[in-house]
Scaffold this motif. Structure first.
Motif, PDB file in Angstrom:
ATOM      1  N   THR A 156      29.872  36.899  32.279  1.00 20.79           N
ATOM      2  CA  THR A 156      31.181  37.255  32.835  1.00 20.79           C
ATOM      3  C   THR A 156      32.159  36.089  32.693  1.00 20.79           C
ATOM      4  OG1 THR A 156      30.108  38.804  34.351  1.00 20.79           O
ATOM      5  CG2 THR A 156      32.370  38.170  34.879  1.00 20.79           C
ATOM      6  N   GLU A 175      33.360  38.685  42.042  1.00 20.81           N
ATOM      7  CA  GLU A 175      32.260  39.642  42.152  1.00 20.81           C
ATOM      8  C   GLU A 175      31.386  39.344  43.362  1.00 20.81           C
ATOM      9  OE1 GLU A 175      30.305  39.167  38.437  1.00 20.81           O
ATOM     10  OE2 GLU A 175      31.382  40.828  37.498  1.00 20.81           O
ATOM     11  N   THR A 177      27.124  40.640  38.334  1.00 24.77           N
ATOM     12  CA  THR A 177      27.715  41.855  37.778  1.00 24.77           C
ATOM     13  C   THR A 177      26.797  43.034  38.071  1.00 24.77           C
ATOM     14  OG1 THR A 177      28.730  40.550  36.048  1.00 24.77           O
ATOM     15  CG2 THR A 177      28.598  42.915  35.677  1.00 24.77           C
ATOM     16  N   ASP A 183      30.882  44.148  29.369  1.00 20.56           N
ATOM     17  CA  ASP A 183      30.092  43.164  30.105  1.00 20.56           C
ATOM     18  C   ASP A 183      28.935  43.923  30.740  1.00 20.56           C
ATOM     19  OD1 ASP A 183      29.250  40.889  31.425  1.00 20.56           O
ATOM     20  OD2 ASP A 183      30.809  40.963  32.964  1.00 20.56           O
TER      21      ASP A 183
END
Ligand code: GTP
Ligand code: MG
Length: 370
Positions: free
Chosen positions: A94, A109, A114, A133
């Protein structure tokens, strides 16, 4: 609307053409065997002859959709590459995307992990590139498998201070299974403990061979933190993309794949889709897995409304009847009725095969108890 010849209709019911002509005559419709009748008349006479009306059988439906999708005569133009970022948890996927987009997602996040597939397209000096991603956490294997299938190129991020880890190996396997070329991004080279050569040797054990070792895989050593050699990665991507000669039909009805989906409290079903061919526009009717609908609004990854999206571009779609599954395809069709019919028929088929599968399981359970 659609039409069918009397002969074709008769064949579908395993009847002689003359029998259908006679039934039509009784209904007050004069037609010869070679003449075409419209859909409603065909449905009426089919029922009259004691057959069930199914708008089209499964194969027909999928053929109609394929015809939309293939557009074989249409001219194909160069399209942007779709690049999936994969790698072990915390290796900097990321962050790398952040740097390329110059925004700050990783820090926003939950726990920096993620949990979904983010989709972005960016304008670089080398042209547009679309990025997906993916999460590195062990739990998200199916998302990674899906990402690998949707993509033209996989960028495998390996932290230079940590080396090859289980999800690194898993990503190599997903890319291989999907037949997608890899580019290795050795990340975090700014760290004192970075050991890029170790990464290359460990990947050699996975048959991922760097060009300097006589192999075919591009390796780029970079830092998502300092930005060092990110340009080198973009160069590697464009080189690989050129080699792949990626092309798509840019006009006409769109089709593509659902990347992720959710039910939004205010906006209803929301699907992030990747357009693969054609142009997806506001107002289009589409089938999406077993859902259907009319595109009420389209949003790009920054949340701005857009009027349309072309090949390789990810876009959020509002207006579907329900939440489709990630990995479902979508196809734009000519009208709402066709969209609804296809979706409902697919739904019925899905239920049926699920019932069969459940029946099978139950039978296995019984057998196991004997
Ligand atoms: P998951 O999505 O959970 O799999 O992680 P990820 O691969 O997306 O990693 P993320 O980008 O969230 O980065 C993990 C940590 O590594 C963060 O603390 C980043 O700041 C740090 N990091 C990422 N790239 C670099 C780099 O090039 N150098 C240094 N020093 N730290 C980095
Ligand atoms: Mg991440």
């Amino acid at each position: 609307g659609e039409t069918i010849t009397v002969a074709d209709l008769a064949q579908k019911m395993s009847l002689k053409g003359g029998e259908v002509v006679k039934a039509l005559f009784k209904m007050g419709v004069m037609a010869t065997i070679t003449q075409s009748i419209d859909h409603d008349t065909a449905a009426l006479v089919t029922e009259e002859l004691g057959h069930n009306v199914v708008r089209a059988d499964a194969a027909d439906v999928e053929n109609v959709l394929l015809a939309h999708v293939e557009n074989l005569d249409a001219e194909k133009v160069v399209r942007p590459p779709v690049v999936t970022i994969m790698g072990h948890v915390d290796h900097g996927k990321t962050s790398l995307l952040d740097y390329i987009r110059r925004t700050k997602i990783a820090t926003g996040e939950a726990g920096g992990i993620t949990q979904h597939i983010g989709a972005y397209h960016v304008e670089t000096d080398k042209g547009v590139i679309s990025f997906l991603d993916t999460p590195g956490h062990a739990a998200f294997s199916s998302m990674r498998a899906r990402g690998a299938k949707l993509t033209d190129i996989v960028v495998l991020v390996v932290a230079a201070d940590d080396g090859v880890k289980p999800q690194t190996i898993e990503a190599v396997q997903h890319a291989r299974a999907a037949g997608v070329p890899l580019i290795v991004a050795i990340n975090k080279v700014d760290k004192p403990s970075a050991d890029p050569l170790r990464v290359k040797n460990e990947l050699l054990e996975q048959q991922v061979v760097a060009e300097e070792f006589g192999g075919e895989t591009q390796f780029v050593e970079l830092s998502a933190k300092t930005g060092q050699n990110i340009d080198g990665l973009l160069d590697a991507i464009s080189l690989q993309a050129e080699f792949l000669e990626l092309r798509a039909v840019a006009d006409g009805r769109a089709n593509g794949v659902v990347i992720e989906s959710a039910l939004d409290k205010g906006r209803g079903p929301v699907a992030t889709v990747l357009v693969q061919q054609g142009e997806l526009k506001k107002g289009d009717y589409l089938v999406c897995g077993v859902q259907y609908g009319r595109v009420r609004a389209l949003f790009d990854e920054t949340g701005s409304q857009v009027e349309s999206a072309g090949p390789s571009i990810p876009v959020q779609v509002l207006g579907l009847s329900g939440v489709p599954d990630a990995g479902d395809d979508f196809v734009v069709v000519e009208d709402e009725r066709l969209a609804k019919d296809v979706a409902e028929q697919r739904d019925a088929q899905r239920r049926e095969s699920r019932l069969v599968a459940q029946g099978g399981n139950r039978m296995e359970d019984i057998m196991a108890q004997l």
